[in-house]
Design a protein around this motif. Structure first.
Motif, PDB file in Angstrom:
ATOM      1  N   ALA A 123       0.891  -1.250   0.089  1.00 39.33           N
ATOM      2  CA  ALA A 123       0.115   0.008  -0.006  1.00 39.33           C
ATOM      3  C   ALA A 123       0.822   1.351  -0.079  1.00 39.33           C
ATOM      4  CB  ALA A 123      -1.130   0.155   1.186  1.00 39.33           C
ATOM      5  N   ILE A 124       2.032   1.325   0.663  1.00 38.50           N
ATOM      6  CA  ILE A 124       2.716   2.362   0.871  1.00 38.50           C
ATOM      7  C   ILE A 124       3.460   2.589  -0.472  1.00 38.50           C
ATOM      8  CG2 ILE A 124       4.958   3.464   1.813  1.00 38.50           C
ATOM      9  CD1 ILE A 124       4.250   1.746   4.530  1.00 38.50           C
ATOM     10  N   VAL A 126       2.395   1.802  -3.493  1.00 37.08           N
ATOM     11  CA  VAL A 126       1.333   2.352  -4.327  1.00 37.08           C
ATOM     12  C   VAL A 126       1.130   4.100  -4.221  1.00 37.08           C
ATOM     13  CG1 VAL A 126      -1.213   2.349  -4.932  1.00 37.08           C
ATOM     14  CG2 VAL A 126       0.116   0.106  -4.739  1.00 37.08           C
ATOM     15  N   GLN A 127       0.930   4.292  -2.655  1.00 36.40           N
ATOM     16  CA  GLN A 127       0.923   5.582  -2.445  1.00 36.40           C
ATOM     17  C   GLN A 127       2.018   6.541  -2.910  1.00 36.40           C
ATOM     18  OE1 GLN A 127       1.533   6.706   1.841  1.00 36.40           O
ATOM     19  NE2 GLN A 127      -0.537   7.803   1.562  1.00 36.40           N
ATOM     20  N   ILE A 130       1.642   7.457  -6.513  1.00 37.55           N
ATOM     21  CA  ILE A 130       0.551   8.684  -6.790  1.00 37.55           C
ATOM     22  C   ILE A 130       0.846   9.949  -6.296  1.00 37.55           C
ATOM     23  CG2 ILE A 130      -1.649   9.349  -5.959  1.00 37.55           C
ATOM     24  CD1 ILE A 130      -2.749   6.301  -5.826  1.00 37.55           C
ATOM     25  N   ARG A 131       1.928   9.921  -5.135  1.00 39.50           N
ATOM     26  CA  ARG A 131       2.211  11.200  -4.596  1.00 39.50           C
ATOM     27  C   ARG A 131       3.357  11.817  -5.575  1.00 39.50           C
ATOM     28  NH1 ARG A 131       3.204  10.262   1.919  1.00 39.50           N
ATOM     29  NH2 ARG A 131       1.294  10.866   2.381  1.00 39.50           N
ATOM     30  N   LEU A 417      -4.649  -1.099   1.512  1.00 42.14           N
ATOM     31  CA  LEU A 417      -5.082   0.024   0.584  1.00 42.14           C
ATOM     32  C   LEU A 417      -6.031   0.945   0.980  1.00 42.14           C
ATOM     33  CD1 LEU A 417      -4.576  -2.317  -2.521  1.00 42.14           C
ATOM     34  CD2 LEU A 417      -3.237  -0.264  -2.001  1.00 42.14           C
ATOM     35  N   VAL A 420      -5.105   3.354   3.741  1.00 41.22           N
ATOM     36  CA  VAL A 420      -4.139   4.455   3.184  1.00 41.22           C
ATOM     37  C   VAL A 420      -5.050   5.415   2.348  1.00 41.22           C
ATOM     38  CG1 VAL A 420      -2.277   5.052   1.719  1.00 41.22           C
ATOM     39  CG2 VAL A 420      -2.196   2.938   3.338  1.00 41.22           C
ATOM     40  N   PHE A 421      -5.973   5.002   1.530  1.00 41.53           N
ATOM     41  CA  PHE A 421      -6.623   5.744   0.491  1.00 41.53           C
ATOM     42  C   PHE A 421      -7.834   6.327   0.839  1.00 41.53           C
ATOM     43  CE2 PHE A 421      -3.209   3.773  -1.797  1.00 41.53           C
ATOM     44  CZ  PHE A 421      -2.599   4.674  -2.614  1.00 41.53           C
ATOM     45  N   LYS A 424      -7.577   7.274   5.022  1.00 39.96           N
ATOM     46  CA  LYS A 424      -6.413   8.565   5.383  1.00 39.96           C
ATOM     47  C   LYS A 424      -5.761   8.230   6.667  1.00 39.96           C
ATOM     48  CE  LYS A 424      -7.791  10.414   1.513  1.00 39.96           C
ATOM     49  NZ  LYS A 424      -7.365  10.374   0.094  1.00 39.96           N
ATOM     50  N   MET A 427       0.907   6.466   8.446  1.00 37.17           N
ATOM     51  CA  MET A 427       1.738   5.547   8.161  1.00 37.17           C
ATOM     52  C   MET A 427       1.860   4.569   9.430  1.00 37.17           C
ATOM     53  SD  MET A 427       3.283   4.582   5.375  1.00 37.17           S
ATOM     54  CE  MET A 427       3.552   6.089   4.524  1.00 37.17           C
TER      55      MET A 427
END
Length: 447
Positions: A123-124, A126-127, A130-131, A417, A420-421, A424, A427
């Motif tokens: 998940a991190i 993937v984040q 996007i960032r 996921l 995280v998304f 929100k 971490m």
């Protein structure tokens, strides 16, 4: 306008290091919040210029960014303080966890802990895609560079340096041709006149004393890097320690695009070529790096530890592993200081050069494609137990064997996921929750 003293800056760098969890994306965000928004020691344009410069260097961009900013404020001493403080917590934490892993990695509790962390790591990453993508892909040209970078590394196996060089040339040529998409580089306007911006002619490229001092420090860093490598090659050329020194020295020179880009090569070479650890163990090491402060690339210390622990043949394997881990760390980070010291004075002179800025911006876009490749690699190895190699001409891709899906890992990854998304969550919360669920699943016998 007064500048922060080195003592004051050291306290701030220690705070940055203590809060630097979650890989380079999170670490860069922490530095921006503290140095730009809170302390106002430099503006957005200066920060982004430094970041783009560090992204084009081989090695971990977050640690090099700290070193570069430390140099801007206090010269060589400031760079050493910032860079060393940034990695010190991670060195200690990863070494301690490597011992735990080597001694008790097959214990259900520890095995479940790392099972859960793998899902959170996915998940991190993937984040991170996007960032970085939101920051770098501002127009169709940058999106095209990112897409081409992904295809090149995922399907064609193009080396990282070739991708970086191609993106830089494309950005340079686009700016020279006056293409609008390549104009303006990465700057977004300064926050205001700040300490470091005002110090440009004192500590930057215009200061001959600081520039000469940086070049001398760079030469010393190169010597410190080369000495153990040469000694091992001469004294024990067939040792696993020599393999570790040479392999990670190659990484220090040839891997561009930051920590996530480096990991793709490490995962391939350390697992498939050297056999130092299995794909699942590589993910376990990344979980360690994600859950401890410091650069994500500190996972290389774990790789060096496991390689020496298994291959050295010492009567005390933990001592061999410790030596291997510290050697990997040394040859990884000594060059990072050298690149900053040797390159920073020149980059300060080129800070207003639009073509250089456009080249660096194009490199940042290419890095998005490299990180996407890493995210897919992690997803395949977290969720599926087997993969198959498919090839057609120059195309070589790795596809999962659908029948080998691990439903517990897949479900835990989906939850991470969503955390995280959708929710929100922070971490630390995501990592802790995933670890707890992994332990519960393992102890209950469901995995």
């Amino acid at each position: 306008m007064s500048y922060p003293t080195l003592t004051e800056a050291a306290r701030v760098w220690a705070r940055v290091a203590a809060l630097s969890f979650g890989g380079p994306a999170g670490q860069i965000a922490v530095m921006h919040r503290i140095l730009v928004e809170e302390k106002r020691w430099l503006g957005d344009d200066r920060f982004l210029h430094a970041l783009n410069f560090c992204m084009v260097l081989p090695g971990p961009e977050a640690q090099q960014l700290a070193t570069y900013i430390g140099w801007l404020m206090h010269g060589v001493r400031g760079a050493l303080v910032a860079g060393l403080l940034f990695i010190a917590p991670g060195v200690v934490a990863i070494m301690a966890l490597s011992w735990v892993y080597a001694l008790w990695g097959d214990v259900a509790f520890v095995d479940g802990l790392f099972f859960g962390l793998k899902a959170a790591v996915l998940a991190i990453v993937v984040q991170a895609v996007i960032r970085v993508g939101k920051r770098a892909l501002k127009n169709g040209a940058m999106m095209g560079i990112a897409a081409a970078s992904f295809v090149a590394i995922w399907a064609l196996g193009v080396p990282f340096p070739v991708i970086v060089l191609g993106a830089a040339l494309l950005g340079w040529m686009g700016s020279a041709a006056g293409v609008a998409a390549f104009r303006g580089g990465g700057g977004h306007g300064a926050v205001g006149k700040t300490h470091v911006d005002d110090a440009e002619t004192v500590l930057g490229a215009e200061s001959g004393t600081e520039a000469r001092g940086a070049l001398r420090a760079g030469a010393w860093a190169l010597a410190a890097w080369a000495l153990p490598v040469v000694a091992l090659l001469v004294l024990v050329p067939d040792s696993v320690f020599t393999e570790i020194a040479v392999f990670f020295s190659k990484l220090a020179v040839l891997t561009f695009g930051g920590a996530y880009a480096v990991l793709a090569w490490v995962a391939q070479e350390a697992v498939a070529t050297h056999g130092w650890l299995a794909p699942g163990e590589m993910l376990d090491g990344l979980g360690m790096a994600e859950t401890t402060p410091g650069p994500l690339i500190m996972v290389l210390q774990f790789v060096g530890f496991m390689g020496a622990w298994r291959e050295a043949g010492w009567a005390m394997p933990l001592l061999a592993g410790t030596a291997g881990g510290l050697l990997a760390t040394w040859v990884t980070f000594a060059p990072c200081f050298a690149w900053i010291f040797l390159g920073a004075p020149w980059m300060e002179r080129l800070r207003r050069n639009t073509r250089v800025s456009a080249a660096l911006t194009a490199v940042t876009a290419a890095v998005v494609g490299v990180i996407l490749n890493l995210a897919i690699w992690f997803a395949v190895h977290v969720v599926f137990g087997q993969v198959a190699q498919m090839g057609l001409g120059p195309v070589r891709i790795e596809l999962p064997v659908l029948a080998s899906v691990n439903w517990a890992a897949a479900g835990l990854s989906v939850l991470a996921l969503l955390a995280v998304f959708r929710l929100k969550l922070g971490m630390v919360t995501v990592l802790g929750g995933a670890a707890a669920l992994g332990i519960a699943l393992r102890l209950s016998g469901l995995v």
